[in-house]
Each structure stands twice: as C-alpha cells, then as structure tokens.
Scaffold this motif. Structure first.
Motif, PDB file in Angstrom:
ATOM      1  N   LEU A 105      12.809  15.816  84.704  1.00 51.29           N
ATOM      2  CA  LEU A 105      12.074  14.572  84.429  1.00 51.29           C
ATOM      3  C   LEU A 105      10.573  14.790  84.523  1.00 51.29           C
ATOM      4  O   LEU A 105       9.798  14.182  83.765  1.00 51.29           O
ATOM      5  N   SER A 122      10.949   3.215  82.165  1.00 49.39           N
ATOM      6  CA  SER A 122      12.301   3.694  82.454  1.00 49.39           C
ATOM      7  C   SER A 122      12.267   5.096  83.049  1.00 49.39           C
ATOM      8  O   SER A 122      13.065   5.437  83.929  1.00 49.39           O
ATOM      9  N   LEU A 123      11.322   5.911  82.573  1.00 50.79           N
ATOM     10  CA  LEU A 123      11.194   7.260  83.115  1.00 50.79           C
ATOM     11  C   LEU A 123      10.796   7.216  84.589  1.00 50.79           C
ATOM     12  O   LEU A 123      11.309   7.991  85.400  1.00 50.79           O
ATOM     13  N   TYR A 126      13.811   6.380  86.508  1.00 50.06           N
ATOM     14  CA  TYR A 126      14.693   7.558  86.536  1.00 50.06           C
ATOM     15  C   TYR A 126      14.195   8.567  87.573  1.00 50.06           C
ATOM     16  O   TYR A 126      14.986   9.162  88.320  1.00 50.06           O
ATOM     17  N   LYS A 127      12.871   8.748  87.637  1.00 56.49           N
ATOM     18  CA  LYS A 127      12.297   9.684  88.615  1.00 56.49           C
ATOM     19  C   LYS A 127      12.537   9.189  90.043  1.00 56.49           C
ATOM     20  O   LYS A 127      12.819   9.989  90.945  1.00 56.49           O
ATOM     21  N   LEU A 129      15.032   7.417  90.948  1.00 60.22           N
ATOM     22  CA  LEU A 129      16.455   7.673  91.183  1.00 60.22           C
ATOM     23  C   LEU A 129      16.666   9.115  91.642  1.00 60.22           C
ATOM     24  O   LEU A 129      17.379   9.364  92.626  1.00 60.22           O
ATOM     25  N   GLN A 186      22.786   4.968  90.864  1.00 59.02           N
ATOM     26  CA  GLN A 186      23.022   5.430  89.495  1.00 59.02           C
ATOM     27  C   GLN A 186      23.502   4.292  88.601  1.00 59.02           C
ATOM     28  O   GLN A 186      23.118   4.201  87.430  1.00 59.02           O
ATOM     29  N   THR A 189      20.583   1.959  87.639  1.00 63.05           N
ATOM     30  CA  THR A 189      19.585   2.525  86.713  1.00 63.05           C
ATOM     31  C   THR A 189      20.205   3.021  85.413  1.00 63.05           C
ATOM     32  O   THR A 189      19.568   3.768  84.672  1.00 63.05           O
ATOM     33  N   ASP A 190      21.417   2.608  85.135  1.00 63.14           N
ATOM     34  CA  ASP A 190      22.115   3.097  83.952  1.00 63.14           C
ATOM     35  C   ASP A 190      21.330   2.823  82.671  1.00 63.14           C
ATOM     36  O   ASP A 190      21.192   3.695  81.803  1.00 63.14           O
ATOM     37  N   ASP A 192      18.068   2.309  82.279  1.00 61.84           N
ATOM     38  CA  ASP A 192      16.843   3.119  82.224  1.00 61.84           C
ATOM     39  C   ASP A 192      17.148   4.568  81.887  1.00 61.84           C
ATOM     40  O   ASP A 192      16.420   5.212  81.120  1.00 61.84           O
ATOM     41  N   ARG A 193      18.205   5.100  82.444  1.00 65.50           N
ATOM     42  CA  ARG A 193      18.583   6.483  82.142  1.00 65.50           C
ATOM     43  C   ARG A 193      18.921   6.643  80.667  1.00 65.50           C
ATOM     44  O   ARG A 193      18.527   7.616  80.020  1.00 65.50           O
ATOM     45  N   GLU A 197      17.042   9.081  77.925  1.00 63.53           N
ATOM     46  CA  GLU A 197      17.842  10.104  77.248  1.00 63.53           C
ATOM     47  C   GLU A 197      17.859   9.888  75.738  1.00 63.53           C
ATOM     48  O   GLU A 197      17.801  10.858  74.964  1.00 63.53           O
TER      49      GLU A 197
END
Length: 207
Positions: A105, A122-123, A126-127, A129, A186, A189-190, A192-193, A197
């Motif tokens: 990431l 979102s990144l 994710y970070k 997370l 997880q 944050t689904d 955002d991940r 991606e």
C-alpha cells in the motif's frame, strides 16, 4: 509433568474404583491447588466422565469441589483453545502477509501521485487496516507465546494455582479479541479495499 506412570501408588489404587477395564484413565499434566489444597484431575477415554481426587486419595462429592471443577475445566479449555486456535493464528506467515500488505500500500501511494480523492481516502482507510492487522497480530503472537510459557511452567512444576488459571484465561481472551477484531476490521473496510484494488487493476498493476 504428571503421568499415570508416576502417580503415587495410593492414588492409582483408589482411582481403580472409578473406571472399567474398557476405559483408559489419564491424568492432567499438573495438580490443581485451590484454597491451599491439591487435587488431581482424571479423565477416562472413551468415556466422558471425570474424577477430581484429593492428594490423600479421597474423592469428594461434586458439591464440595464445584469451584475446583470450574478452575480445572477453565484451565483445560484455555489450553485447548491455545493449542487448536491460538497456535494457528500466531503462525508467522500471517504477520508476513500483513507486513507485505502494508508495504504494498505504501508503494501504491508513492507510485500514484495522482488519484481520485475517493480512491485516496479509501487508500488511507486500507493503510489503517494494515496497521491494525499488524498490531492485533502482535497481540496474538505475544499472548499465545505467554500462554505457552505458562503451560510449560505448570507442566514442569506439576502444579496449577488459582491465579495461573486466571492468567491463562486472560491470555486466551486477548488472543480471541484480537483475532475477532482482525476479522471485524476487514469486514468494515471491504468497500474501501475494493475501491483501491479496482483502481490499481484499471492501471494494469496486479495486487
């Protein structure tokens, strides 16, 4: 470590009245000390019965030793959870995966200086997370390691005290709570991940 072979003869002799020839008695690796008195904890495979015996060979009525039974059962359950779940969760490969995710990431953020604001937000999620997964994994690893040390110590001393059961239980609770939080984070944050991606895939970079 207690074994049937190294029990006092008086204990083994008194125990014979509580199982049949078709059953195989086994003793918990340690005695339990509760209120200053020591107890042996026996099981009889394949039967589900259990017997708690005082160090003098006496088998009290259950009502007399309900607290001992709770302590012994809780300690035994904590060991089973550690052995069958904790060790699996503490696998070093899990930490490697989470660290690799964090590093990836960071690379994505450095590589794509320009990205839509919603993707950048979102990144960042994710970070966070990845950071939390690593933090919780450290808790799992430390708790499982501490539980193993306590388990080894009580086996070596052949004695479990009331406080040992409380401490062991606390290690298991820490492990389970950290693992639960990893899964919960997880799920939270689904979206955002997926956003991150999908953005990367569109840029023809595989995650």
């Amino acid at each position: 470590m207690l074994r049937m072979s190294n029990l006092p003869e008086e204990i083994k002799s008194n125990l014979m009245a509580y199982y049949s020839k078709k059953e195989k008695p086994d003793v918990f690796p340690s005695k339990f000390e509760v209120n200053g008195e020591c107890y042996y904890f026996f099981t009889f495979a394949p039967a589900a019965e259990q017997v708690i015996m005082k160090a003098n060979g006496e088998v009290p009525w259950h009502d007399e030793i309900s607290n001992v039974a709770l302590i012994a059962t809780s300690y035994n359950h904590s060991i089973e959870v550690t052995a069958h779940i904790g060790f699996k969760w503490a696998n070093p490969e899990r930490m490697k995966i989470f660290i690799s995710l964090r590093d990836l990431l960071e690379e994505i953020e450095q590589h794509f200086k320009e990205m839509p604001i919603e993707v950048r937000e979102s990144l960042h999620v994710y970070k966070r997370l990845a950071k939390e997964l690593i933090e919780k994994q450290r808790i799992i690893e430390n708790s499982v390691e501490d539980a193993k040390k306590l388990w080894d110590r009580t086996n070596e001393s052949e004695l479990v005290r009331e406080n040992d059961q409380k401490v062991m239980r606390a290690y298991v609770v820490e492990t389970v709570q950290a693992g639960y939080r990893q899964n919960e984070a997880q799920l939270e944050t689904d979206s955002d991940r997926n956003t991150v991606e999908e953005f990367v895939k569109k840029k023809q970079i595989l995650i």
